[in-house]
Design a protein around this motif. Sequence first.
Motif, mmCIF file in Angstrom:
data_model
loop_
_atom_site.group_PDB
_atom_site.id
_atom_site.type_symbol
_atom_site.label_atom_id
_atom_site.label_comp_id
_atom_site.label_asym_id
_atom_site.label_seq_id
_atom_site.Cartn_x
_atom_site.Cartn_y
_atom_site.Cartn_z
ATOM 1 N N ASP A 98 -37.074 33.994 4.851
ATOM 2 C CA ASP A 98 -38.304 34.291 3.916
ATOM 3 C C ASP A 98 -38.655 32.979 3.217
ATOM 4 O O ASP A 98 -39.872 32.680 3.098
ATOM 5 C CB ASP A 98 -38.037 35.357 2.839
ATOM 6 N N ALA A 99 -37.730 32.112 2.620
ATOM 7 C CA ALA A 99 -37.926 31.107 2.023
ATOM 8 C C ALA A 99 -38.527 30.093 2.904
ATOM 9 O O ALA A 99 -39.327 29.334 2.440
ATOM 10 C CB ALA A 99 -36.714 30.585 1.102
ATOM 11 N N SER A 100 -37.856 29.894 4.059
ATOM 12 C CA SER A 100 -38.591 29.117 4.941
ATOM 13 C C SER A 100 -39.981 29.232 5.307
ATOM 14 O O SER A 100 -40.691 28.540 5.393
ATOM 15 C CB SER A 100 -37.514 29.126 6.128
ATOM 16 N N ILE A 101 -40.276 30.513 5.523
ATOM 17 C CA ILE A 101 -41.589 30.957 5.940
ATOM 18 C C ILE A 101 -42.597 30.771 4.878
ATOM 19 O O ILE A 101 -43.704 30.180 4.894
ATOM 20 C CB ILE A 101 -41.779 32.291 6.402
ATOM 21 N N THR A 102 -42.324 30.955 3.474
ATOM 22 C CA THR A 102 -43.031 30.435 2.456
ATOM 23 C C THR A 102 -43.352 29.244 2.464
ATOM 24 O O THR A 102 -44.644 28.626 2.324
ATOM 25 C CB THR A 102 -42.455 30.988 1.032
ATOM 26 N N ALA A 103 -42.301 28.481 2.450
ATOM 27 C CA ALA A 103 -42.408 26.864 2.455
ATOM 28 C C ALA A 103 -43.086 26.220 3.461
ATOM 29 O O ALA A 103 -44.266 25.568 3.365
ATOM 30 C CB ALA A 103 -40.908 26.150 2.335
ATOM 31 N N VAL A 106 -48.214 32.044 -2.698
ATOM 32 C CA VAL A 106 -47.504 32.548 -1.259
ATOM 33 C C VAL A 106 -46.265 33.343 -1.735
ATOM 34 O O VAL A 106 -45.409 32.512 -2.371
ATOM 35 C CB VAL A 106 -47.311 31.451 -0.342
ATOM 36 N N SER A 107 -46.065 34.409 -1.174
ATOM 37 C CA SER A 107 -44.580 35.136 -1.436
ATOM 38 C C SER A 107 -44.282 35.631 0.127
ATOM 39 O O SER A 107 -45.296 35.956 0.822
ATOM 40 C CB SER A 107 -44.639 36.041 -2.322
#
Length: 93
Positions: free
Chosen positions: A23-28, A47-48
């Motif tokens: 999830d953190a990778s997709i947000t970034a 963005v979250s």
Amino acid sequence: MQNDIAIKEKFENDEKVAAIMEDASITAQVKYSLFNHKSTRAMKTSVSTIDRGVVIGCVAKSDAVKSLVGKLAKDIRGAIPTCFWFQTFWFQA
């Protein structure tokens, strides 16, 4: 020479940690994509990502910008754009 390397059992939280990292990778990646595009660079966006579902909030100048933000989010591998919150405003000349 004897090699006694033992592999421990998998931790119960491994999948949860992997999901959070994903999830953190997709947000970034979504934030980077928005920042890199000249039409969305100056936008203030939030963005979250939760369970690969991307939620984007921003102030958009036009429907074309809204469409572009959605396309940029959909182009990220693994992302599932679920909710876009836009506030549209118009300039008067």
